[in-house]
Design an enzyme around this catalytic site. Sequence first.
Site, PDB file in Angstrom:
ATOM      1  CG  ASP A  10      38.689  35.987  -0.947  1.00 21.32           C
ATOM      2  OD1 ASP A  10      39.723  36.253  -0.314  1.00 21.32           O
ATOM      3  OD2 ASP A  10      38.505  34.906  -1.531  1.00 21.32           O
ATOM      4  CB  SER A  23      42.622  29.085  -1.663  1.00 18.83           C
ATOM      5  OG  SER A  23      43.619  30.072  -1.660  1.00 18.83           O
ATOM      6  CB  VAL A  69      25.950  41.103   4.981  1.00 23.16           C
ATOM      7  CG1 VAL A  69      26.459  40.425   3.717  1.00 23.16           C
ATOM      8  CG2 VAL A  69      26.270  40.253   6.202  1.00 23.16           C
ATOM      9  CG  ASP A 110      24.034  46.934   6.027  1.00 23.27           C
ATOM     10  OD1 ASP A 110      23.820  45.965   5.272  1.00 23.27           O
ATOM     11  OD2 ASP A 110      23.752  46.922   7.222  1.00 23.27           O
ATOM     12  CG  HIS A 127      40.746  33.137   1.033  1.00 22.09           C
ATOM     13  ND1 HIS A 127      40.497  33.166  -0.318  1.00 22.09           N
ATOM     14  CD2 HIS A 127      41.772  32.245   1.195  1.00 22.09           C
ATOM     15  CE1 HIS A 127      41.313  32.361  -0.945  1.00 22.09           C
ATOM     16  NE2 HIS A 127      42.096  31.781  -0.049  1.00 22.09           N
TER      17      HIS A 127
END
Length: 527
Positions: free
Chosen positions: A404, A185, A262, A253, A442
Amino acid sequence: MITPRALLSIMLLAAPLAAATCDSLVALKLPNTTITSAKTIGAGSFTMPPGVPTSPLGSASFKKLPDFCRVEGVLQPSSDSHIEFEVWMPAFGWKGRVQGVGNGGFAGSINYAGLADSVLSGSVGTSTDTGHKGDGTDARWALGHPEKIVDFGYRAIHETAEQSKAIIRAFYEEDVRHSYFSSCSNGGRQALMEAQRYPADYDGIIAGAPAGSFTHIVSSFNWDLQAAEINPASYIPAAKYAAIDASVVAACDARDGVKDGVIDDPTKCDFKPATLLCSGAESDTCLTQPQVTALEKIYAGPRNSQGEQVYPGFLPGGQSGPGGWGLWVSGAAPGKSLQYAFGTQGGANLIYQNAAWDFRAYNLDRDVKVADDTMGSRLNAVDPNLRGLRDRGGKLIIYHGWSDSALAPMATVNYYQSVVAKMGSKVAAEFVRLYMVPGMQHCGGGPGPDSFGATPSGPKEDPQRSMSAALERWVEAAIPPDKIIATKYVGKDAVRTRPLCPYPQVARYSGSGSTDEEANFKCVDGK
């Protein structure tokens, strides 16, 4: 039977490595540096300083620590600087490595958990508060303090790296053999700053989800706030993200040949928010027209009146869950999200230096240029020219989660591609790798495998499963990393593994065997 030679070897390994006593380091004289404390901390006895929050995970790491020398100090490279830093040096078994650890958000505290992990891996650990004290979402320290902004932007990490090496040399009476930095980050931005500005500080660098284009990130946060919070009807409550995720999974997917919840490459997902438009009464399973419009704007990202992309938008998939959009984009209510905290605090106190600044009056055409002109050189880590790092043999690994919810993943892809364009693909391949992580939010979390050793945690890590160990092998043995195996844990149980492939390669299912086992996937060209 232990021979005399073997006994001597055991005694040498058990002997303290220090050439100077820990306590004596308090008298060490270094430029612009005051050593405020130097003490030996007994095995398992470290406790967090008063007022610094900890976690059960951090407490567990502290209890495992061996004896180490803890040095605390203050750096003052300017008249308005007060940069606190710490250096933790193992009393036994030092491997000649130093590990710098960074800070999230607006920093404001020492990264004690990172220091502990460094020592547990056999390295010296170093960390800094970057020149101020405070919560990671509070930037009021920056108002009227340009030198503190420079310290936060890049100077504190560099000064800590330089003075820490001098302290290590004094303690062990030998130089650091290999130096590393890893963080995510804002810490990823710090990592890129080191690679770009101070390539001699570290031999190997890991930059996770880097907030590199800092001024444009603040712009994107305020774009999102304008899209979803100026008009109350546009606000999307967190309760709706499960339905958004379900629709994205249904649409995209299976594109990678595996139905696992995912999205392998969300840039190729053609999900349309309008498919969720309420046909009757509003509920948590549908979106109103103002909410559809807001979601479309957030996906698109900020563009100025000329149609130029100021910063990439967010990508579909992985929006629900503890680290998803409910935390970052919507919050528990308008004005309660992390985007709101970072966008408004960063705008008012760091970039525009106006406590009365309001995101509602933000104008992309006007304010992006002002931000870049006034603060870009202090805060942005976007220089693609990494020749200094390459020429001295340094290595850089970058990673980012495709799901993210804090920093747009495509910004990292764009930066990597700018490095390749600047350096040339053949030269870039010598010292830079990018790993995009499907389903990771994230710096961690999300539906995809998210554990791959981005920070050191032990002395015997497997380079196939640890990014940190892979970086060390690349630096010290000239063996470049290929795939890195990521694991998804539920509690302490590993429930899925997948290979992370060097970008632009992607992992593809071979067609047989469990889709939860990485051995049944191979890295192929993702174009």
